[in-house]
Design a protein around this motif. Structure first.
Motif, PDB file in Angstrom:
ATOM      1  N   GLY A 166     -38.475 -96.965  -3.180  1.00  0.00           N
ATOM      2  CA  GLY A 166     -39.831 -96.446  -3.264  1.00  0.00           C
ATOM      3  C   GLY A 166     -39.869 -94.934  -3.367  1.00  0.00           C
ATOM      4  O   GLY A 166     -40.645 -94.272  -2.691  1.00  0.00           O
ATOM      5  N   ARG A 189     -42.500-101.765 -12.660  1.00  0.00           N
ATOM      6  CA  ARG A 189     -42.893-100.351 -12.566  1.00  0.00           C
ATOM      7  C   ARG A 189     -41.925 -99.492 -13.376  1.00  0.00           C
ATOM      8  O   ARG A 189     -40.741 -99.843 -13.525  1.00  0.00           O
ATOM      9  CB  ARG A 189     -42.905 -99.902 -11.102  1.00  0.00           C
ATOM     10  CG  ARG A 189     -43.903-100.657 -10.239  1.00  0.00           C
ATOM     11  CD  ARG A 189     -43.882-100.107  -8.821  1.00  0.00           C
ATOM     12  NE  ARG A 189     -44.281 -98.702  -8.786  1.00  0.00           N
ATOM     13  CZ  ARG A 189     -44.133 -97.909  -7.719  1.00  0.00           C
ATOM     14  NH1 ARG A 189     -43.584 -98.402  -6.600  1.00  0.00           N
ATOM     15  NH2 ARG A 189     -44.526 -96.661  -7.759  1.00  0.00           N
ATOM     16  N   THR A 191     -39.256 -96.729 -14.208  1.00  0.00           N
ATOM     17  CA  THR A 191     -38.198 -96.115 -13.414  1.00  0.00           C
ATOM     18  C   THR A 191     -37.245 -95.338 -14.312  1.00  0.00           C
ATOM     19  O   THR A 191     -36.973 -95.766 -15.443  1.00  0.00           O
ATOM     20  CB  THR A 191     -37.404 -97.174 -12.632  1.00  0.00           C
ATOM     21  OG1 THR A 191     -36.369 -96.525 -11.878  1.00  0.00           O
ATOM     22  CG2 THR A 191     -36.777 -98.195 -13.559  1.00  0.00           C
ATOM     23  N   ASN A 210     -37.850 -97.742  -7.714  1.00  0.00           N
ATOM     24  CA  ASN A 210     -39.047 -98.191  -6.995  1.00  0.00           C
ATOM     25  C   ASN A 210     -38.718 -99.314  -6.003  1.00  0.00           C
ATOM     26  O   ASN A 210     -38.960 -99.182  -4.806  1.00  0.00           O
ATOM     27  CB  ASN A 210     -40.107 -98.671  -7.994  1.00  0.00           C
ATOM     28  CG  ASN A 210     -40.481 -97.589  -8.986  1.00  0.00           C
ATOM     29  OD1 ASN A 210     -40.981 -96.538  -8.609  1.00  0.00           O
ATOM     30  ND2 ASN A 210     -40.217 -97.830 -10.261  1.00  0.00           N
TER      31      ASN A 210
END
Length: 262
Positions: A166, A189, A191, A210
């Motif tokens: 994260g 997500r 990255t 993430n």
């Protein structure tokens, strides 16, 4: 007495002249031999050092303008005679018995000089020998590739151990750098991709910044990555309790308030 000495002297000079001329001719022939070399070029087939199988061309390398003809020989037997440039002959090893073979060329120059080139030796191999030789080359290369793959996977695993996941807040702009970026198939997500990730041609085995999971990441264009960041930001704003209101919503609230204060 004088006649005998004169006769001996004349014979000596004649022998000397003949020896000089012979030496000059031999030197000329040796020089010509050094100018010309045989080459064996592969057109299609197998070649590993001196072992060959398939379609090849034997050619004479050297000044062509002085050549009258070239006879290509295999183990002393004529393969072909060529009387014009380029001096070459195409052949297939499968037309001959397997085993060691010797190539030479008998070259005739326009001045009448004839000589043979230095021999070139090759082994015509069978299909079984070809397969065996190929495996002797391929297996060590395959072992090297597998070793590098294992090393890259281990390095990726060790590099990711102990690192917090994260790293990026939803919608935060990423620095993708030289490695570029991808959409993680695990968390969906954007990255960054790492240069130490393992390249598997179809993608890079890499760690998501993430979710922290390893997967096959495929490089994505910067426009898509930035759009994914913006989508993250909008989704996060909509999810928060005090979601940021749009300008239209703010204007509507002001109008509603003015009704009661007017």
């Amino acid at each position: 007495m004088n006649t005998s000495l004169s006769s001996v002297r004349n014979r000596f000079f004649r022998s000397l002249v003949i020896a000089v001329i012979a030496t000059m001719l031999l030197s000329s022939t040796a020089f010509a031999q050094n100018e010309y070399r045989l080459r064996i070029d592969r057109n299609m087939g197998f070649s590993a050092g001196s072992q060959i199988r398939g379609d090849f061309t034997v050619r004479l390398s050297g000044p062509e303008e002085t050549i009258a003809s070239v006879t290509f020989l295999l183990d002393g037997e004529e393969m072909a005679t060529v009387t014009s440039a380029p001096f070459r002959h195409r052949f297939n090893t499968q037309r001959y018995p397997d085993g060691l073979r010797e190539f030479t060329a008998r070259v005739t120059l326009k001045d009448g000089t004839v000589f043979e080139t230095e021999a070139r030796r090759f082994e015509f191999v069978s299909s079984d020998a070809q397969t065996k030789a190929m495996f002797q080359v391929i297996l060590p290369l395959l072992a090297i590739v597998l070793g590098l793959t294992a090393f890259g996977a281990g390095a990726s695993y060790l590099a990711g151990r102990g690192k917090p996941t994260g790293r990026y807040a939803p919608g935060e702009a990423r620095n993708y750098g030289f490695g570029g970026g991808a959409i993680c198939p695990k968390c969906s997500r954007p990255t960054p991709m790492h240069l130490w990730g393992l390249n598997l041609l179809a993608g890079r085995w890499d760690r998501c910044e993430n979710c922290g999971k390893f997967s096959l990441l495929r490089r994505t264009s910067m426009d898509i990555l930035r759009a994914a960041e913006a989508a993250e930001r909008e989704a996060e704003n909509a999810r928060l309790p005090g979601a940021v209101k749009s300008e239209e919503e703010k204007l509507r609230e002001l109008l509603d308030q003015s009704r009661y204060t007017g």
